[in-house]
Design an enzyme around this catalytic site. Structure first.
Site, short mmCIF file in Angstrom:
data_model
loop_
_atom_site.label_atom_id
_atom_site.label_comp_id
_atom_site.label_asym_id
_atom_site.label_seq_id
_atom_site.Cartn_x
_atom_site.Cartn_y
_atom_site.Cartn_z
N LYS A 90 0.84 -1.27 0.03
CA LYS A 90 -0.01 0.11 0.11
C LYS A 90 0.84 1.31 -0.10
O LYS A 90 1.47 1.81 1.09
CB LYS A 90 -0.73 0.07 1.14
CG LYS A 90 -1.91 1.04 1.40
CD LYS A 90 -2.87 1.10 2.35
CE LYS A 90 -4.00 2.22 2.17
NZ LYS A 90 -3.45 3.50 2.03
N ARG A 141 -8.68 10.22 -7.03
CA ARG A 141 -9.65 9.48 -6.36
C ARG A 141 -11.17 10.09 -6.51
O ARG A 141 -12.06 9.44 -6.58
CB ARG A 141 -9.04 9.11 -4.73
CG ARG A 141 -10.06 8.34 -3.74
CD ARG A 141 -9.38 7.84 -3.03
NE ARG A 141 -9.63 8.28 -1.49
CZ ARG A 141 -10.90 8.34 -0.96
NH1 ARG A 141 -11.95 7.75 -1.45
NH2 ARG A 141 -11.01 8.52 0.48
N GLU A 199 -1.24 3.71 -7.83
CA GLU A 199 -0.91 4.53 -6.67
C GLU A 199 0.62 5.32 -7.24
O GLU A 199 1.38 4.58 -7.56
CB GLU A 199 -0.64 4.12 -5.40
CG GLU A 199 -0.41 5.01 -4.32
CD GLU A 199 -1.57 5.41 -3.73
OE1 GLU A 199 -2.92 4.93 -3.83
OE2 GLU A 199 -1.47 6.12 -2.51
#
Length: 564
Positions: free
Chosen positions: A249, A269, A299
């Site tokens: 992450k 987002r 990401e």
DNA sequence: GCTGGCTGCCC
DNA sequence: ATTCTGC
DNA sequence: GCAGAATGGGCAGCCAGC
């Protein structure tokens, strides 16, 4: 349609706590709304009239100043009203209705329509020198045309915060009910084309077929699927059938990349277009893609000397000017982890296993765009190791994904979980508090905390914490604070240093704002430490130590922090 | 022309 | 972002 | 489990005011 008609509905919706009843009220109202007014009505019902499209650049503080002027209240009077009525809109409405002179003239003024709101919005999007002054005047003038109830909701609309227990999901439910279409279909349509008003119009005029026509299409942003948190790997393994995919992450921003031939766009987002911010990524994708049309997701993070930069450093890339210079100062990498559309096909109904297999073949990894680091595992120990590896690599933790799950945009569902690092907790001294908003408007609900300095003779502030306490504990803390108040300024009080709370954070940040030079990222109160005196509280040395070593594995607690 | 206050948007 | 609460 | 509410730090950019 008159604005007052919608305000009546707002009042009805606010007066019930039953979601079913809220939905029923909305359904009924939409049923009698002329079709051409539906999109606008929906924008107002979801509270997004002023927060979609161009930003107003009018926030709480400017509105507060307008309020003081319009209702002719002192700082204290307005704050008292705010505490009594919940929010600025409620306070203004209350002060407004006390003014008899206004009421007398009310009937002579033409009642504002929805179109008046739209026209005002258009004017309020001006920018440039003196623009704030002019906007203040227009808002003040408009307020003068409104009844008390209208004032309340107009102000809330400006702030984008209706606070009536109704947001987009319940409005979607109402649209489904109204048009006799499965809720799932309405929802899927919105996620692929996030303009609720438009979706409602299509559902009403064309029904299910119309909605089915709305597909993911390159260059049109899609609301991303979100994850919930978990404390244990076991939970993920159990929920996902014994085997999970785990991915780093990364601590950057979520990006979706759309390609349609030569045209490439990227979105955040919340669907802000960020194409101009990442010319390097766009160029890289052109080089490495094997597709003509696609939507992929990942990401982006900053990369310096082969290491992922802290989030704050990366954020310098999100800017309008000096993009080229910043791009060479802070190079970025995009770590891809999913695909939503490829060739001619919406692939969101495929399983994640299938989508990933497609993603792997879609491009040739480059330095700037590659796959997120990933394993597939059925073993807690292996996941634990992978997590620690992720932390060492400057990530926030890992994502755990169900290989069998489809992609359900926009929902914070059970298809994927996040497992994040937290630091050891800190025992901090409560030195101030602030009254809250809405249902917490008459309570202290934000708390200022400090740590001892190195000499342990003075304290130094580390920031504000507001989340974590249950309502009961919040009440307890409020009761303890009241007798300790030494000074009051507006909504803020200074508290004699006597209370200690245990505070948890994900990360220590270097802070330009706070005395301590540090702040806490994602701080939350774990519990009130009635058993501790301020002498037992932590000092800045511990904070400093956590800051310098936070990436190493010794200083984070795993999952739920252990009770002493 | 500079600074600080404010907003909006990332997390 | 995180967390709590009520349906 | 979902939906809603209430709240954090920090960055860039813009505007007001000096």
């Amino acid at each position: 349609m008159r604005f007052s008609a919608i305000c009546e509905i707002f009042e009805q919706i606010a007066s019930t706590s039953s979601t079913n009843q809220k939905v029923a009220i909305v359904t009924q109202f939409l049923r009698q709304t002329p079709i051409d007014e539906i999109p606008l009505v929906i924008q107002i019902l979801t509270g997004t009239l002023f927060s979609q499209g161009a930003p107003l650049n009018i926030g709480y503080i400017i509105l507060w100043k307008i309020a003081r002027q319009v209702v002719g209240a002192s700082e204290n009077q307005l704050e008292q009203a705010r505490q009594a009525h919940g929010d600025l809109g409620g306070a203004m409405a209350a002060l407004f209705s006390q003014r008899k002179t206004r009421q007398a003239t009310l009937f002579m003024v033409d009642p504002p329509s929805l179109n008046d709101l739209v026209n005002l919005y258009q004017r309020l999007t001006i920018t440039g020198s003196r623009s704030t002054t002019r906007k203040k005047q227009w808002i003040a003038a408009f307020l003068d045309r409104l009844t008390a109830v209208e004032v309340k909701y107009f102000v809330r609309l400006l702030l984008g915060w209706l606070n009536i227990g109704l947001q987009t999901p319940l409005v979607l439910r109402a649209i489904a009910e109204l048009t006799n279409v499965p809720e799932e279909s309405v929802r899927r349509a919105v996620l692929k084309h996030p303009e609720v008003g438009e979706i409602a119009r299509i559902a009403m005029t064309e029904g299910l077929n119309g909605l089915a026509r709305i597909q993911i299409r390159p260059l049109i942003p899609v609301l991303p699927m979100l994850a919930m948190q978990t404390d244990t790997f076991e939970e993920a393994l159990r929920d996902f059938g014994g085997t999970v995919a785990a991915e780093y992450k990364y601590d950057g921003i979520r990006l979706q990349l759309h390609q349609d031939g030569d045209r490439i766009e990227v979105f955040s987002r919340r669907l802000t277009q960020l194409t101009n911010q990442f010319p390097d990524l766009i160029a890289s994708w052109k080089d490495i893609t094997r597709e003509k049309r696609c939507v992929v997701e990942g990401e982006v993070v900053g990369m310096l000397g082969g290491k992922i930069t802290p989030f704050q450093v990366f954020m310098r890339r999100i800017r309008t000017y000096e993009i080229e210079a910043t791009a060479s100062d802070v190079p970025v990498s995009l770590f891809l982890f999913d695909v939503l559309f490829v060739g001619d096909e919406d692939v969101t109904r495929l399983t994640y296993r299938e989508r990933y297999a497609i993603l792997e073949r879609m491009f040739k990894p480059s330095e700037h765009i590659r796959l997120a680091t990933r394993i597939v595992s059925n073993d807690v120990k292996e996941l634990q190791n992978f997590f620690e590896q992720a932390i060492t690599a400057e990530c926030e933790g890992i994502m755990l994904k169900d290989l069998k799950a489809d992609y359900m945009p926009g929902t914070r569902g059970t298809r994927m979980l996040k497992y994040k690092k937290t630091l050891e907790t800190l025992d901090l001294i409560l030195v101030g508090a602030e009254y809250g908003e809405g249902r917490k408007s008459a309570l202290f609900s934000r708390f200022f905390f400090a740590a001892w300095d190195e000499t342990r003779t003075k304290f130094t502030t580390l920031g504000k914490v507001s989340t974590g306490l249950t309502d009961d504990d919040n009440q307890v803390l409020n009761d303890q604070i009241r007798p300790l108040i030494v000074q009051e300024e507006g909504r803020r009080v200074t508290v004699a240093p006597q209370l200690v709370c245990e505070v948890l954070a994900d990360e220590i940040l270097e802070s330009p704002r706070f005395e301590a030079g540090y702040a806490l990222r994602f701080a939350r109160i774990v519990r009130i430490r009635e058993d501790l005196s301020i002498d037992d509280a932590d000092d800045i040395g511990k904070v400093k130590n956590l800051f310098t070593t936070q990436r190493s594995r010794k200083n984070y607690a795993q999952g739920k922090h252990e009770q002493e």
